[in-house]
Design a protein around this motif. Sequence first.
Motif, PDB file in Angstrom:
ATOM      1  N   TYR A   1      17.816  60.612  -4.055  1.00 44.02           N
ATOM      2  CA  TYR A   1      17.613  61.875  -3.086  1.00 44.02           C
ATOM      3  C   TYR A   1      18.665  62.586  -1.416  1.00 44.02           C
ATOM      4  O   TYR A   1      18.721  63.414  -1.327  1.00 44.02           O
ATOM      5  CB  TYR A   1      16.199  61.057  -2.206  1.00 44.02           C
ATOM      6  CG  TYR A   1      15.791  62.200  -0.631  1.00 44.02           C
ATOM      7  CD1 TYR A   1      15.069  63.555  -1.049  1.00 44.02           C
ATOM      8  CD2 TYR A   1      16.703  61.523   0.075  1.00 44.02           C
ATOM      9  CE1 TYR A   1      14.733  63.667   0.214  1.00 44.02           C
ATOM     10  CE2 TYR A   1      16.120  61.749   1.438  1.00 44.02           C
ATOM     11  CZ  TYR A   1      15.341  63.522   1.531  1.00 44.02           C
ATOM     12  OH  TYR A   1      15.320  63.828   2.615  1.00 44.02           O
ATOM     13  N   TYR A   2      19.372  61.178  -1.438  1.00 42.92           N
ATOM     14  CA  TYR A   2      21.111  61.162  -0.937  1.00 42.92           C
ATOM     15  C   TYR A   2      21.490  62.236  -1.646  1.00 42.92           C
ATOM     16  O   TYR A   2      22.195  62.979  -0.332  1.00 42.92           O
ATOM     17  CB  TYR A   2      21.113  59.890  -1.013  1.00 42.92           C
ATOM     18  CG  TYR A   2      22.516  59.854  -0.051  1.00 42.92           C
ATOM     19  CD1 TYR A   2      22.348  59.445   1.213  1.00 42.92           C
ATOM     20  CD2 TYR A   2      23.678  60.062  -0.710  1.00 42.92           C
ATOM     21  CE1 TYR A   2      23.322  59.040   2.031  1.00 42.92           C
ATOM     22  CE2 TYR A   2      24.671  60.071   0.317  1.00 42.92           C
ATOM     23  CZ  TYR A   2      24.439  59.678   1.552  1.00 42.92           C
ATOM     24  OH  TYR A   2      25.593  59.607   2.880  1.00 42.92           O
ATOM     25  N   ARG A   3      22.336  62.463  -2.714  1.00 40.10           N
ATOM     26  CA  ARG A   3      22.864  63.169  -2.771  1.00 40.10           C
ATOM     27  C   ARG A   3      22.500  64.504  -3.059  1.00 40.10           C
ATOM     28  O   ARG A   3      22.895  65.766  -2.618  1.00 40.10           O
ATOM     29  CB  ARG A   3      23.035  62.795  -4.107  1.00 40.10           C
ATOM     30  CG  ARG A   3      24.237  61.768  -4.938  1.00 40.10           C
ATOM     31  CD  ARG A   3      24.860  61.570  -6.070  1.00 40.10           C
ATOM     32  NE  ARG A   3      25.549  60.586  -5.389  1.00 40.10           N
ATOM     33  CZ  ARG A   3      26.885  60.415  -5.511  1.00 40.10           C
ATOM     34  NH1 ARG A   3      28.194  61.492  -4.771  1.00 40.10           N
ATOM     35  NH2 ARG A   3      27.511  59.087  -5.289  1.00 40.10           N
ATOM     36  N   LEU A   4      20.774  64.792  -3.103  1.00 41.26           N
ATOM     37  CA  LEU A   4      20.626  66.149  -2.741  1.00 41.26           C
ATOM     38  C   LEU A   4      20.322  66.670  -1.656  1.00 41.26           C
ATOM     39  O   LEU A   4      20.346  67.883  -1.580  1.00 41.26           O
ATOM     40  CB  LEU A   4      19.233  66.194  -3.707  1.00 41.26           C
ATOM     41  CG  LEU A   4      18.612  66.273  -5.419  1.00 41.26           C
ATOM     42  CD1 LEU A   4      17.594  66.127  -5.900  1.00 41.26           C
ATOM     43  CD2 LEU A   4      19.329  67.625  -6.065  1.00 41.26           C
ATOM     44  N   ASN A   5      20.190  65.636  -0.692  1.00 36.49           N
ATOM     45  CA  ASN A   5      20.114  66.164   0.995  1.00 36.49           C
ATOM     46  C   ASN A   5      21.825  66.369   1.115  1.00 36.49           C
ATOM     47  O   ASN A   5      21.840  67.075   2.196  1.00 36.49           O
ATOM     48  CB  ASN A   5      18.960  65.114   0.798  1.00 36.49           C
ATOM     49  CG  ASN A   5      18.952  64.994   2.589  1.00 36.49           C
ATOM     50  OD1 ASN A   5      18.169  66.352   2.968  1.00 36.49           O
ATOM     51  ND2 ASN A   5      19.247  64.366   4.004  1.00 36.49           N
ATOM     52  N   SER A   6      22.609  65.987   0.720  1.00 36.55           N
ATOM     53  CA  SER A   6      23.849  66.289   1.347  1.00 36.55           C
ATOM     54  C   SER A   6      24.674  67.363   0.524  1.00 36.55           C
ATOM     55  O   SER A   6      24.403  68.101   0.091  1.00 36.55           O
ATOM     56  CB  SER A   6      24.886  64.464   0.835  1.00 36.55           C
ATOM     57  OG  SER A   6      25.840  65.704   1.241  1.00 36.55           O
ATOM     58  N   ILE A   7      25.495  67.854   2.135  1.00 31.48           N
ATOM     59  CA  ILE A   7      25.758  68.829   1.829  1.00 31.48           C
ATOM     60  C   ILE A   7      27.140  68.361   1.926  1.00 31.48           C
ATOM     61  O   ILE A   7      28.402  69.218   1.676  1.00 31.48           O
ATOM     62  CB  ILE A   7      25.749  70.319   3.001  1.00 31.48           C
ATOM     63  CG1 ILE A   7      26.160  69.312   4.106  1.00 31.48           C
ATOM     64  CG2 ILE A   7      24.599  70.587   2.575  1.00 31.48           C
ATOM     65  CD1 ILE A   7      25.952  70.495   5.430  1.00 31.48           C
ATOM     66  N   GLU A   8      27.942  66.923   1.922  1.00 31.19           N
ATOM     67  CA  GLU A   8      29.225  67.112   2.008  1.00 31.19           C
ATOM     68  C   GLU A   8      30.335  66.904   0.609  1.00 31.19           C
ATOM     69  O   GLU A   8      29.740  66.463  -0.232  1.00 31.19           O
ATOM     70  CB  GLU A   8      29.560  65.351   2.396  1.00 31.19           C
ATOM     71  CG  GLU A   8      29.364  65.002   3.875  1.00 31.19           C
ATOM     72  CD  GLU A   8      30.410  65.500   4.877  1.00 31.19           C
ATOM     73  OE1 GLU A   8      31.414  65.454   4.293  1.00 31.19           O
ATOM     74  OE2 GLU A   8      29.879  66.097   6.054  1.00 31.19           O
ATOM     75  N   GLU A   9      30.891  67.643   0.221  1.00 32.95           N
ATOM     76  CA  GLU A   9      31.629  67.647  -1.179  1.00 32.95           C
ATOM     77  C   GLU A   9      31.972  67.089  -1.948  1.00 32.95           C
ATOM     78  O   GLU A   9      31.544  66.512  -2.902  1.00 32.95           O
ATOM     79  CB  GLU A   9      33.081  68.164  -0.721  1.00 32.95           C
ATOM     80  CG  GLU A   9      33.536  69.017  -2.549  1.00 32.95           C
ATOM     81  CD  GLU A   9      34.559  70.023  -2.473  1.00 32.95           C
ATOM     82  OE1 GLU A   9      35.350  70.805  -3.070  1.00 32.95           O
ATOM     83  OE2 GLU A   9      34.351  70.078  -0.999  1.00 32.95           O
TER      84      GLU A   9
END
Length: 369
Positions: free
Chosen positions: A329-337
């Motif tokens: 969830y954290y990675r899908l929710n992030s926009i940090e490259e």
Amino acid sequence: MVKNYLKLLLFLFVSIGIYSCASDDDYVSNPEPTPIPVPTSPVNFNIDEVPYQTLSEYNFYEGEMKYLTPVYGVIPYELSSPLFSDYAHKQRFLWMPNDVSASYVSDSDIFDFPIGTILIKNFYYDKVLPNYNTKIIETRLMIKKAEGWVFAEYIWNENQTEADLDLNGRDVYIQWDENSVTNSVNFRVPSEAECHTCHKTGDVSIPIGPKPRNINMLFNYGDGTKNQLQKWTEIGYLEDTYPDNIESLISWEDTSQSLNLRARSYLDINCAHCHSEEAHCAYRPVRFDFESTSNPINLGICVEPDTEIVGAGLTHIVNPGSHDRSVLYYRLNSIEESERMPLLGRSLKHEEGVQLIREWINSLTTQCN
């Protein structure tokens, strides 16, 4: 009396003879029926010269190119579950040379496409500001050659009259209106190297979407609705050797389906091209292709992360019942490259997809040891 009778008979014989000769001369036999010409596609294709420098050279479309009206032989198609690409719309087409067909391999493998096949994918936005018009950003081609699949990226000009070959990659800034809300993105047209990152299996690059389970669905062709596999077979683009019981991938947007199936479909189309055997992220402890995710371990359920994200409080790739402690969830929710997933293909957060994965994780009841 007899003489007159003989004269009458002589007259009749002469008349019949003259009529018969005239009839023979005037007789015309029924001509052989004119064969109906077999239509041929007007697509311009020379396998030794492609990719061309401009999109118009292929002659995929009739009339003004920006309307994407396909010529004969260029067939539209869709996938049962769509890949997220920063909210861009997509229009896909398929073309093959004469007298060749693709063949079925398995439900989950791409078709065995013949040399000369071209997969065409157009990316566009509607209601683009300031004029609220439709704007095509790029057209991606995958062309099957003897040595394998090659990529060709075409970037459209501002007038939407032509698209030029560009394999170096580029960011295109777009503002568009969606439900009276202004959105913006630096849409990434990938470089050739970036294309290979997502498409490679081992050292070979292959298409991602056109697999039987993604194509086995109804499509409205304008003159009627038909299963895409049946349509491809009828026009000669697919051998009639595929089974009747292909397991189709459901659309992750279909709320009539279970959360589990929807989540697995979403991860398959959006993440499996990297998280599969011999793919770019094969070193990670998850496998997101639909077949593999029947095993909860491959989904990352109760699997500890192989990389720590400092300060995020994440205990497992998927922590059942706790989306806020799940790496997925954290990675899908992030926009940090450096943190987001997928790494390529998006810079915006997919709100609907993130919400689906959040609901799915929170619905899980497995107890981790």
